[in-house]
Scaffold this motif. Structure first.
Motif, PDB file in Angstrom:
ATOM      1  N   UNK A  66      88.358  66.449  37.803  1.00  0.00           N
ATOM      2  CA  UNK A  66      87.048  66.434  38.510  1.00  0.00           C
ATOM      3  C   UNK A  66      86.146  65.639  37.642  1.00  0.00           C
ATOM      4  N   UNK A  67      86.137  65.906  36.246  1.00  0.00           N
ATOM      5  CA  UNK A  67      85.134  64.976  35.473  1.00  0.00           C
ATOM      6  C   UNK A  67      85.746  63.614  35.010  1.00  0.00           C
ATOM      7  N   UNK A  68      86.993  63.413  35.117  1.00  0.00           N
ATOM      8  CA  UNK A  68      87.417  61.991  34.852  1.00  0.00           C
ATOM      9  C   UNK A  68      87.253  61.466  36.205  1.00  0.00           C
ATOM     10  N   UNK A  69      87.502  61.949  37.525  1.00  0.00           N
ATOM     11  CA  UNK A  69      87.114  61.183  38.687  1.00  0.00           C
ATOM     12  C   UNK A  69      85.574  60.697  38.672  1.00  0.00           C
ATOM     13  N   UNK A  70      84.761  61.679  38.205  1.00  0.00           N
ATOM     14  CA  UNK A  70      83.306  61.340  38.425  1.00  0.00           C
ATOM     15  C   UNK A  70      82.949  60.455  37.379  1.00  0.00           C
ATOM     16  N   UNK A  71      83.549  60.386  36.008  1.00  0.00           N
ATOM     17  CA  UNK A  71      83.000  59.263  35.139  1.00  0.00           C
ATOM     18  C   UNK A  71      83.576  58.089  35.549  1.00  0.00           C
ATOM     19  N   UNK A  72      84.847  58.039  35.922  1.00  0.00           N
ATOM     20  CA  UNK A  72      85.350  56.869  36.505  1.00  0.00           C
ATOM     21  C   UNK A  72      84.291  56.116  37.500  1.00  0.00           C
ATOM     22  N   UNK A  73      83.963  57.189  38.532  1.00  0.00           N
ATOM     23  CA  UNK A  73      83.281  56.313  39.787  1.00  0.00           C
ATOM     24  C   UNK A  73      81.934  56.033  38.943  1.00  0.00           C
ATOM     25  N   UNK A  74      81.488  56.172  37.996  1.00  0.00           N
ATOM     26  CA  UNK A  74      80.191  55.619  37.607  1.00  0.00           C
ATOM     27  C   UNK A  74      80.241  54.653  36.463  1.00  0.00           C
ATOM     28  N   UNK A  75      81.421  54.145  36.215  1.00  0.00           N
ATOM     29  CA  UNK A  75      81.668  53.293  34.901  1.00  0.00           C
ATOM     30  C   UNK A  75      82.448  51.862  35.448  1.00  0.00           C
ATOM     31  N   UNK A  76      82.048  51.622  36.678  1.00  0.00           N
ATOM     32  CA  UNK A  76      82.634  50.312  36.982  1.00  0.00           C
ATOM     33  C   UNK A  76      81.918  49.163  36.119  1.00  0.00           C
ATOM     34  N   UNK A  77      82.326  48.076  35.609  1.00  0.00           N
ATOM     35  CA  UNK A  77      82.017  47.094  35.100  1.00  0.00           C
ATOM     36  C   UNK A  77      82.038  47.309  33.691  1.00  0.00           C
ATOM     37  N   UNK A  78      82.171  48.254  32.945  1.00  0.00           N
ATOM     38  CA  UNK A  78      82.198  48.244  31.439  1.00  0.00           C
ATOM     39  C   UNK A  78      83.575  47.935  31.004  1.00  0.00           C
ATOM     40  N   UNK A 113      81.909  41.800  37.651  1.00  0.00           N
ATOM     41  CA  UNK A 113      81.110  42.976  37.857  1.00  0.00           C
ATOM     42  C   UNK A 113      80.211  43.529  36.650  1.00  0.00           C
ATOM     43  N   UNK A 114      79.200  43.873  37.097  1.00  0.00           N
ATOM     44  CA  UNK A 114      78.260  44.440  36.123  1.00  0.00           C
ATOM     45  C   UNK A 114      77.982  46.039  36.182  1.00  0.00           C
ATOM     46  N   UNK A 115      77.930  46.708  35.131  1.00  0.00           N
ATOM     47  CA  UNK A 115      77.694  48.027  35.086  1.00  0.00           C
ATOM     48  C   UNK A 115      76.848  48.521  36.371  1.00  0.00           C
ATOM     49  N   UNK A 116      76.850  49.519  37.236  1.00  0.00           N
ATOM     50  CA  UNK A 116      76.153  49.920  38.141  1.00  0.00           C
ATOM     51  C   UNK A 116      74.921  50.856  37.636  1.00  0.00           C
ATOM     52  N   UNK A 117      75.076  51.444  36.621  1.00  0.00           N
ATOM     53  CA  UNK A 117      74.029  52.306  36.068  1.00  0.00           C
ATOM     54  C   UNK A 117      73.637  51.852  34.596  1.00  0.00           C
ATOM     55  N   UNK A 118      72.381  52.117  34.206  1.00  0.00           N
ATOM     56  CA  UNK A 118      72.054  51.877  32.801  1.00  0.00           C
ATOM     57  C   UNK A 118      72.675  52.764  32.051  1.00  0.00           C
ATOM     58  N   UNK A 171      73.823  60.218  30.827  1.00  0.00           N
ATOM     59  CA  UNK A 171      73.259  61.566  31.271  1.00  0.00           C
ATOM     60  C   UNK A 171      74.297  62.096  32.444  1.00  0.00           C
ATOM     61  N   UNK A 172      74.840  61.285  33.170  1.00  0.00           N
ATOM     62  CA  UNK A 172      75.693  61.588  34.511  1.00  0.00           C
ATOM     63  C   UNK A 172      76.957  62.307  34.020  1.00  0.00           C
ATOM     64  N   UNK A 173      77.449  61.479  32.871  1.00  0.00           N
ATOM     65  CA  UNK A 173      78.845  62.088  32.428  1.00  0.00           C
ATOM     66  C   UNK A 173      78.812  63.034  31.570  1.00  0.00           C
ATOM     67  N   UNK A 174      77.582  63.277  31.066  1.00  0.00           N
ATOM     68  CA  UNK A 174      77.367  64.395  29.962  1.00  0.00           C
ATOM     69  C   UNK A 174      77.163  65.554  30.890  1.00  0.00           C
ATOM     70  N   UNK A 175      76.431  65.453  32.041  1.00  0.00           N
ATOM     71  CA  UNK A 175      75.879  66.823  32.774  1.00  0.00           C
ATOM     72  C   UNK A 175      77.268  67.081  33.731  1.00  0.00           C
ATOM     73  N   UNK A 176      78.029  66.355  34.082  1.00  0.00           N
ATOM     74  CA  UNK A 176      79.081  66.738  34.786  1.00  0.00           C
ATOM     75  C   UNK A 176      80.477  67.073  33.806  1.00  0.00           C
TER      76      UNK A 176
END
Length: 508
Positions: A330-342, A83-88, A94-99
């Motif tokens: 809330x924040x944990x679920x969102x950060x997990x969602x965007x962190x696959x592959x790390x 698996x590779x990270x989905x986002x740069x 930016x996403x984890x900081x904003x959320x």
């Protein structure tokens, strides 16, 4: 599984509706029994009797997170081996900081250090020493501890979802401890607590966001600040964040989060250049050193022999720890969602260090400028705050700088985009938590939760019940803090089992 999903969704909706109804019942109808009175009493009891528990727990999550960075488990990938990270990195940060705390940083960036400067946890007020203490405690409240709390929940969710293919709900993390019981009533209770804390926590932030936007419009442009203006702001933002949420994670939230980061950096650079630049950079450097040096003692500081200091710690540090724990699902679920592959090491290092450093710089730029203006230049920003409210601290500070109108407009835009992103992210998370962890919940579910969040914020803002809602959300932090301890145990159990299995394969 379908039955459990239905239970979580409908139970959560019923609880939210009942609390809204309770929140709008006037005190004359329920003397001493309205939502504000009851939640304040319960929260006061928890803080007074279990403040020590919050301090030890939050510090324990930080120690656990730091341990994982250097442990043998750091190489474990949050996903399959290929698996590779989905986002740069930029989009991910930016996403984890904003959320995580974007709108809170804008609201409190100038207001909190200024408040601690005039009302420090110890020592005399409005002195050079209280300025150092004010910034140090602002770093503490928004630094490593909250991000360790978020990282603990997010790491567990990402690990079990992407590596173990478990449902992406908090209850599934506890399966190594409780087995199939998490698929029954126990799991429903855990996931309902998660939804409860998320809905009320985010709805409160939406209400306070509307207050700050209307306060900015009033302060900068002279528009009359009223409840009608705040409700209009909520309505407009609701349309925007629903449009973003329904467009999907890869478009709406990603683009908005990147825009947030750009606007935040622009605003911070403007204030850094237009403000007392040398003072800010010196202040940042010395406070960062003090923060690192005194972190252990500040983390566990209680004041059993000083009632005044105890009250300050209860109202600020313990309140914040409870608030971050309430936001962790809330924040944990969102950060997990965007962190696959790390990897675990990459994930924890990124979540802990990058937002902490950016947040520390943010508070020094805005809070340091406000303190410098009042301490060294004879302004009276604190007077504006006392007369109107904390929501105008940022704009009262910007008014003292060149290009004040232009920079204030950027600030209002930033608050608005953070506002939209937080609601957008929460809509996705609530959809996931009430559809068995579906990474892409259907639009009807997201739309339902979006409307519920905004309606909750609007109704309680109209009735003056936002403070009660915030307190209700924080009460949910107490049972969730116990769930978080179980999450750590479950995660370590799974890590050890995986490490043992890897060692066995190596010997074959």
């Amino acid at each position: 599984m379908k039955k459990s999903i239905t239970n979580v969704f409908y139970t959560s909706v019923i609880i939210v509706v009942l609390f809204i109804i309770w929140g709008i019942i006037p005190e004359s109808v329920l003397p001493n029994g309205n939502l504000n009175d009851v939640t304040t009493t319960i929260q006061g009891f928890i803080v007074d009797q279990f403040g020590w528990f919050y301090l030890i727990s939050a510090t324990g999550f930080l120690i656990f997170s730091i341990y994982l960075i250097f442990s043998r488990y750091g190489k474990i990938k949050l996903g399959r081996p290929d698996d590779k990270p989905e986002f740069s990195y930029i989009s991910w940060f930016a996403m984890l900081f904003s959320a995580g705390m974007g709108i809170g940083l804008v609201f409190w960036g100038a207001a909190e250090p200024l408040s601690h400067f005039y009302d420090p946890p110890y020592g005399d007020s409005a002195t050079a020493e209280s300025a150092k203490t004010a910034m140090k405690y602002s770093f503490l409240h928004w630094g490593l501890h909250p991000w360790a709390i978020y990282a603990t929940v997010a790491l567990a969710l990402a690990y079990f979802k992407f590596r173990k293919q478990a449902p992406g709900v908090v209850s599934s993390i506890l399966e190594p401890i409780f087995g199939n019981k998490v698929k029954g009533p126990l799991g429903t209770v855990v996931d309902t607590i998660v939804v409860f804390a998320t809905v009320f926590g985010v709805a409160t932030s939406l209400g306070f966001g509307a207050i700050q936007i209307s306060g900015g419009l009033s302060y900068v442009f002279g528009i009359n600040q009223s409840i009608s203006l705040q409700l209009i702001i909520i309505a407009i933002v609701t349309v925007l964040f629903l449009a973003s949420a329904l467009s999907g994670l890869g478009r709406g939230i990603k683009y908005l989060s990147n825009a947030n980061l750009i606007l935040a950096l622009l605003l911070m650079i403007f204030v850094l250049i237009l403000g007392p630049t040398g003072f800010i950079l010196n202040f940042f450097t010395t406070t960062l050193g003090s923060y690192i040096q005194e972190l252990p003692s500040m983390s566990l500081r209680m004041a059993p022999f000083n009632e005044e200091s105890t009250s300050w710690i209860n109202n600020w540090t313990i309140f914040y720890w409870a608030w971050w724990i309430a936001w962790a699902p809330f924040v944990g679920t969102f950060i997990a969602r965007v962190s696959r592959g790390r990897t675990v090491r990459e994930f924890v290092s990124g979540v802990l260090l990058v937002p902490t450093i950016i947040g520390a710089l943010w508070f020094t730029v805005f809070g340091g400028t406000a303190i410098n203006l009042d301490l060294n230049q004879g302004t009276n920003i604190i007077g504006e705050v006392n007369d109107i409210g904390e929501e105008v601290a940022l704009f009262a500070m910007l008014e003292q700088l060149p290009l004040e109108t232009f920079v204030s407009i950027i600030a209002i835009l930033l608050i608005s985009t953070f506002f939209i992103t937080s609601a957008d992210s929460a809509t996705l998370v609530l959809g996931m938590q009430t559809t068995g962890g579906n990474l892409d919940p259907n639009n009807r579910v997201k739309f339902t939760w979006g409307i519920i969040q905004s309606a909750t914020a609007a109704v309680l803002l109209w009735q003056g019940g936002l403070g009660a809602l915030q307190t209700a959300s924080i009460i949910a932090a107490f049972p969730f803090s116990i769930i978080m301890i179980l999450i750590v145990i479950s995660l370590m159990k799974s890590f050890k089992e995986e490490a043992m299995a890897f060692e066995k394969r190596k010997k074959l």
